[in-house]
Scaffold this active site. Sequence first.
Site, mmCIF file in Angstrom:
data_model
loop_
_atom_site.group_PDB
_atom_site.id
_atom_site.type_symbol
_atom_site.label_atom_id
_atom_site.label_comp_id
_atom_site.label_asym_id
_atom_site.label_seq_id
_atom_site.Cartn_x
_atom_site.Cartn_y
_atom_site.Cartn_z
ATOM 1 N N SER A 18 -57.916 -1.987 3.147
ATOM 2 C CA SER A 18 -57.718 -1.983 1.696
ATOM 3 C C SER A 18 -57.806 -0.531 1.247
ATOM 4 O O SER A 18 -58.375 0.306 1.954
ATOM 5 C CB SER A 18 -58.762 -2.859 1.001
ATOM 6 N N GLU A 20 -58.283 2.402 -2.013
ATOM 7 C CA GLU A 20 -58.778 2.670 -3.375
ATOM 8 C C GLU A 20 -58.032 3.853 -3.988
ATOM 9 O O GLU A 20 -57.805 4.866 -3.324
ATOM 10 C CB GLU A 20 -60.275 2.983 -3.301
ATOM 11 N N TYR A 52 -62.715 3.018 -12.245
ATOM 12 C CA TYR A 52 -62.965 3.019 -13.681
ATOM 13 C C TYR A 52 -63.773 4.273 -13.956
ATOM 14 O O TYR A 52 -64.853 4.451 -13.366
ATOM 15 C CB TYR A 52 -63.788 1.766 -13.976
ATOM 16 N N ALA A 54 -66.153 7.346 -15.207
ATOM 17 C CA ALA A 54 -67.538 7.350 -15.672
ATOM 18 C C ALA A 54 -67.556 7.142 -17.184
ATOM 19 O O ALA A 54 -66.723 7.691 -17.910
ATOM 20 C CB ALA A 54 -68.183 8.676 -15.305
ATOM 21 N N HIS A 80 -61.744 -1.964 -10.979
ATOM 22 C CA HIS A 80 -63.173 -1.636 -11.068
ATOM 23 C C HIS A 80 -63.593 -1.738 -12.535
ATOM 24 O O HIS A 80 -62.810 -1.437 -13.433
ATOM 25 C CB HIS A 80 -63.443 -0.205 -10.593
ATOM 26 N N ASP A 112 -72.682 4.842 -13.633
ATOM 27 C CA ASP A 112 -73.675 5.905 -13.759
ATOM 28 C C ASP A 112 -73.984 6.149 -15.232
ATOM 29 O O ASP A 112 -73.175 5.854 -16.101
ATOM 30 C CB ASP A 112 -73.158 7.182 -13.094
ATOM 31 N N TYR A 151 -74.910 0.238 -0.226
ATOM 32 C CA TYR A 151 -75.298 1.624 0.072
ATOM 33 C C TYR A 151 -75.995 1.751 1.425
ATOM 34 O O TYR A 151 -77.214 1.546 1.511
ATOM 35 C CB TYR A 151 -76.205 2.150 -1.060
ATOM 36 N N HIS A 155 -79.107 3.353 -2.371
ATOM 37 C CA HIS A 155 -78.750 3.983 -3.647
ATOM 38 C C HIS A 155 -79.870 4.956 -4.013
ATOM 39 O O HIS A 155 -81.057 4.634 -3.860
ATOM 40 C CB HIS A 155 -78.580 2.914 -4.728
ATOM 41 N N GLN A 182 -70.599 2.636 -0.109
ATOM 42 C CA GLN A 182 -70.461 4.059 -0.391
ATOM 43 C C GLN A 182 -69.987 4.710 0.904
ATOM 44 O O GLN A 182 -70.291 4.208 1.997
ATOM 45 C CB GLN A 182 -71.836 4.608 -0.801
ATOM 46 N N GLN A 218 -65.601 19.821 -1.855
ATOM 47 C CA GLN A 218 -65.690 18.792 -2.904
ATOM 48 C C GLN A 218 -66.398 17.535 -2.401
ATOM 49 O O GLN A 218 -67.253 16.970 -3.073
ATOM 50 C CB GLN A 218 -64.278 18.382 -3.316
ATOM 51 N N PHE A 222 -69.899 15.961 -3.806
ATOM 52 C CA PHE A 222 -69.962 14.589 -4.322
ATOM 53 C C PHE A 222 -70.985 13.775 -3.523
ATOM 54 O O PHE A 222 -71.765 13.012 -4.091
ATOM 55 C CB PHE A 222 -68.568 13.957 -4.271
ATOM 56 N N HIS A 272 -62.127 -0.118 4.241
ATOM 57 C CA HIS A 272 -61.677 0.248 2.889
ATOM 58 C C HIS A 272 -61.535 1.774 2.861
ATOM 59 O O HIS A 272 -62.484 2.497 3.185
ATOM 60 C CB HIS A 272 -62.725 -0.207 1.863
ATOM 61 N N ARG A 278 -53.766 9.945 -2.100
ATOM 62 C CA ARG A 278 -52.869 10.580 -1.127
ATOM 63 C C ARG A 278 -52.705 9.631 0.051
ATOM 64 O O ARG A 278 -53.674 9.051 0.546
ATOM 65 C CB ARG A 278 -53.488 11.891 -0.611
#
Length: 300
Positions: A18, A20, A52, A54, A80, A112, A151, A155, A182, A218, A222, A272, A278
């Site tokens: 799948s 995202e 979706y 933040a 989402h 968040d 997680y 988390h 995650q 990046q 993150f 996933h 990309r």
Amino acid sequence: MAHDLSRLSRAGTAVNVSFEFFPPKTSEMEASLWEAIQRLEPLQPTFVSVTYGAGGSTRERTHATVARIVRETALKPAAHLTCVAATRAEIDDVVRSYYDAGVRHIVALRGDPVSGIGGRFEAHPGGYETSTALVAGIRRLGDFEVTVSAYPEKHPESSTFDQDIDVLKAKVDAGATRAITQFFFDNAFYLRFLEKVRAKGINIPILPGIVPVQNFRQTASFARKTGASVPQWLADRFEGLEDDPATRRLIAAAVAAEQVLDLVDEGVTDFHFYTMNRADLVFAICHLLGVRAKAEEGAA
Ligand code: FAD
């Protein structure tokens, strides 16, 4: 170590994937998102999901992207949705509008804090207080498939692994039928997590979230915010390549390929991918996993 990919074909086991995406901000970004969607569609993913922003900042763009996927492709989109900055009534309206647009799958998240990752989450007045409440709310509104987060490294706000897994259990009891993790780079985290989750009687599929590292700096930044660890060996692999995007991409493909093939060796068959809109790296990794475009079926 040689990866035993032949076990997939021997066992007749299919790998399911799948993808995202995130909703585009500009017309250029929209064009590149659609290029990616069109490239990946023939791989017939189980579903594709659209994030979706933040604080609910992309509500309209998420909806528009998901609705276009329903209209223009044969893909099954999942939207989402978070509990942030909206009342229950407002969120319920969003859910109903997805139902009216033909969407039957929601990825339900707490989200968040409006102040950003790391701040203290406070439920919106009159809003859903937890992801568990959101899952239950969505299930009450219609016949939706509901996916939630998980997680493998816990988390960051959870005090213990046990508490984290109890929250996952509560989400399942409220009606969640699948979880996506995650991202992580060390497969041992995922495998240990899976053991703990199964030991608590949670039997839904827990899809590993795989991020091909398009940009190491990046991704590392993150990861730090979300509590995912970045192993030194990964940093070493990208070291010195800041100005060499072509080599970075080859390394990224090799790293992700190694990760998914290791997981296949461990018996994982569903993946996933965080595509970052990309297609190329993800397409190549799917090819390695034996996931082929439909047009290629039956080819030698
Ligand atoms: P939850 O499972 O709700 O847990 C959050 C924290 O609350 C945990 O520490 C948990 O222990 C605690 N908690 C929950 N319930 C209770 C309770 N009853 N009592 C005590 N503690 C409790 N964010 C976005 O804004 N948009 C997206 O599209 C998006 N997509 C994501 C997709 C995936 C696959 C993942 C893994 C994350 C995504 N996120 C997204 C990020 C997510 O919103 C954040 O990580 C957020 O901090 C937690 O929301 P959650 O639903 O993942 O966590």
